[in-house]
Motif scaffolding. Structure first.
Motif, PDB file in Angstrom:
ATOM      1  N   TRP A  62      51.743  28.826  38.342  1.00 19.86           N
ATOM      2  CA  TRP A  62      51.076  29.289  39.554  1.00 19.86           C
ATOM      3  C   TRP A  62      50.809  30.792  39.469  1.00 19.86           C
ATOM      4  O   TRP A  62      51.615  31.551  38.937  1.00 19.86           O
ATOM      5  CB  TRP A  62      51.935  29.007  40.787  1.00 19.86           C
ATOM      6  N   THR A  63      49.664  31.201  40.021  1.00 23.55           N
ATOM      7  CA  THR A  63      49.311  32.622  40.046  1.00 23.55           C
ATOM      8  C   THR A  63      48.824  33.015  41.437  1.00 23.55           C
ATOM      9  O   THR A  63      48.399  32.172  42.233  1.00 23.55           O
ATOM     10  CB  THR A  63      48.198  32.962  39.036  1.00 23.55           C
ATOM     11  N   VAL A  64      48.896  34.314  41.702  1.00 12.10           N
ATOM     12  CA  VAL A  64      48.282  34.916  42.884  1.00 12.10           C
ATOM     13  C   VAL A  64      47.397  36.048  42.389  1.00 12.10           C
ATOM     14  O   VAL A  64      47.856  36.929  41.659  1.00 12.10           O
ATOM     15  CB  VAL A  64      49.346  35.447  43.869  1.00 12.10           C
ATOM     16  N   ILE A 122      55.778  32.467  40.390  1.00 11.00           N
ATOM     17  CA  ILE A 122      54.394  32.906  40.611  1.00 11.00           C
ATOM     18  C   ILE A 122      54.131  34.125  39.748  1.00 11.00           C
ATOM     19  O   ILE A 122      54.885  35.105  39.784  1.00 11.00           O
ATOM     20  CB  ILE A 122      54.149  33.244  42.090  1.00 11.00           C
ATOM     21  N   ALA A 123      53.063  34.063  38.950  1.00 14.42           N
ATOM     22  CA  ALA A 123      52.693  35.179  38.074  1.00 14.42           C
ATOM     23  C   ALA A 123      51.517  35.937  38.681  1.00 14.42           C
ATOM     24  O   ALA A 123      50.580  35.341  39.221  1.00 14.42           O
ATOM     25  CB  ALA A 123      52.318  34.653  36.691  1.00 14.42           C
ATOM     26  N   MET A 124      51.573  37.258  38.572  1.00 14.36           N
ATOM     27  CA  MET A 124      50.485  38.112  39.073  1.00 14.36           C
ATOM     28  C   MET A 124      50.046  39.083  37.984  1.00 14.36           C
ATOM     29  O   MET A 124      50.860  39.522  37.168  1.00 14.36           O
ATOM     30  CB  MET A 124      50.950  38.875  40.310  1.00 14.36           C
ATOM     31  N   ILE A 157      55.049  40.252  37.361  1.00 13.43           N
ATOM     32  CA  ILE A 157      53.865  41.102  37.463  1.00 13.43           C
ATOM     33  C   ILE A 157      53.561  41.685  36.091  1.00 13.43           C
ATOM     34  O   ILE A 157      54.459  42.200  35.422  1.00 13.43           O
ATOM     35  CB  ILE A 157      54.079  42.253  38.466  1.00 13.43           C
ATOM     36  N   LEU A 158      52.307  41.603  35.697  1.00 13.54           N
ATOM     37  CA  LEU A 158      51.817  42.262  34.490  1.00 13.54           C
ATOM     38  C   LEU A 158      50.785  43.290  34.918  1.00 13.54           C
ATOM     39  O   LEU A 158      49.855  42.966  35.667  1.00 13.54           O
ATOM     40  CB  LEU A 158      51.175  41.244  33.544  1.00 13.54           C
TER      41      LEU A 158
END
Length: 348
Positions: A62-64, A122-124, A157-158
């Motif tokens: 999942w991403t935002v 969740i990855a952003m 977060i990246l």
């Protein structure tokens, strides 16, 4: 462009909004030097949690993404292709036509509270940077991080953006209740290369200052050494200088990724190469003749070199970052170096 008729007012219902899955679109420009030539399209999104296609092949499901388009203007950015879905140009348009999901924090909080949400990671920052310059004005990330903290939802977060440090207190609070992973992208420390290929980003040493600050506050931070750019950033001396700087920053890991050129990014990057390094065009055409990725032998060579350099500079089991009191924080992961793998990751 489908947005030409907006002119600082909401789009008509049933018109351009269908393209974005939003309720309204408002177009703005700001008369300040840092936003010169940039147009912002403010939208109210209907959903903010995105399921990643082919998630079984990725380290997250999942991403935002609070923004689309990115003022960092990295000439190699794989996300350029996504702007074509909005009938926007993948070159200058990607750099200067920025979609802002202004209701992202409130929408995320609502979706996290749904009984259907199971609290997945969740990855952003895996599409475009959530800490690009626009975030300084729109301030979406504090609300997003607060929602994740309040629901104890793990996230990562990246970023290339030093603006992340504005939210340091929130990150520390979130790390007390859930898993928080931070990675900073630094592919090279060569200033001449940085100024031409990543013109809208903070300098590499500024990004490594972010790593150092996070480590000092007890938050482990890895470095995605991406992209390693063939024939421009892959000389042994360049790799050595970059890994030395990463090690000195206190990074918990270093993961090298070789430049890949997907459709959309490939055309823009090759046009840039023709202008700045025409003597390399034929070499790139040969190296990337089989598609978006450099040959496996080349990827493995770069990974091996970075692996050896990282161990030379002390990145490996047994070394940990220090928190602000100068003692090793017990929860920080050990330093590690990514081993060569059969398939290159595609986050950048």
């Amino acid at each position: 462009m489908r947005w030409d008729n907006l002119n600082d007012r909401p789009a008509a219902p049933g018109g351009d909004t269908a393209l974005f899955g939003t309720d309204a679109v408002t177009t703005r420009t700001f008369d300040t030097p840092e936003f010169s030539g940039i147009t912002f399209h403010e939208v109210r999104a209907r959903s903010i949690l995105n399921r990643v296609p082919g998630a079984s092949r990725m380290p997250f499901e999942w991403t935002v993404n609070p923004y689309r388009g990115c003022t960092h203007a990295c000439v190699y950015c794989f996300a350029r292709k996504t702007h074509s879905y909005l009938d926007l140009d993948t070159g200058i348009g990607f750099d200067s036509q920025i979609v802002v999901k202004i209701n992202a924090p409130e929408l995320l909080r609502k979706q996290l509270a749904s009984p259907r949400w199971q609290g997945a990671h969740i990855a952003m920052g895996t599409n475009v940077d959530c800490y690009q310059r626009a975030e300084g004005r729109y301030r979406l990330m504090p609300g997003i991080i607060s929602a994740l903290r309040d629901h104890a939802n793990p996230f990562s977060i990246l970023t290339k953006g030093t603006l992340l440090l504005r939210d340091l207190d929130l990150l520390v609070q979130a790390a007390e209740v859930t898993e928080v992973g931070i990675s900073v992208s630094v592919g090279f420390t060569d200033h001449e290369l940085w100024r031409t290929v990543e013109p809208g980003t903070p300098a590499p040493e500024r990004r490594l200052d972010v790593v150092r600050t996070l480590t000092d506050h007890g938050i482990g931070c890895g470095v995605l050494m991406a992209p390693v750019i063939p024939f421009l950033g892959d000389h042994p001396d360049q790799l050595r200088a970059t890994v030395r700087a990463i090690a000195a920053s206190g990074a918990t890991s270093v993961t090298p990724l070789v430049l890949h050129l997907r459709p959309g990014a490939r055309e823009w990057f090759m046009a840039w190469l023709h202008r700045h390094h025409p003597h390399l065009v034929r070499r790139y055409e040969r190296l990337y003749a089989d598609g978006a990725y450099a040959p496996t032998w080349y990827q493995r060579r770069i990974t091996r070199q970075v692996h050896e350099l990282a161990h030379e500079f002390g990145m490996g089991p047994g070394r940990r970052g220090a928190n602000r009191r100068g003692t090793p924080p017990p929860a920080l992961p050990e330093r590690r170096v990514a081993e060569p793998g059969p398939t290159q990751l595609t986050l950048l």
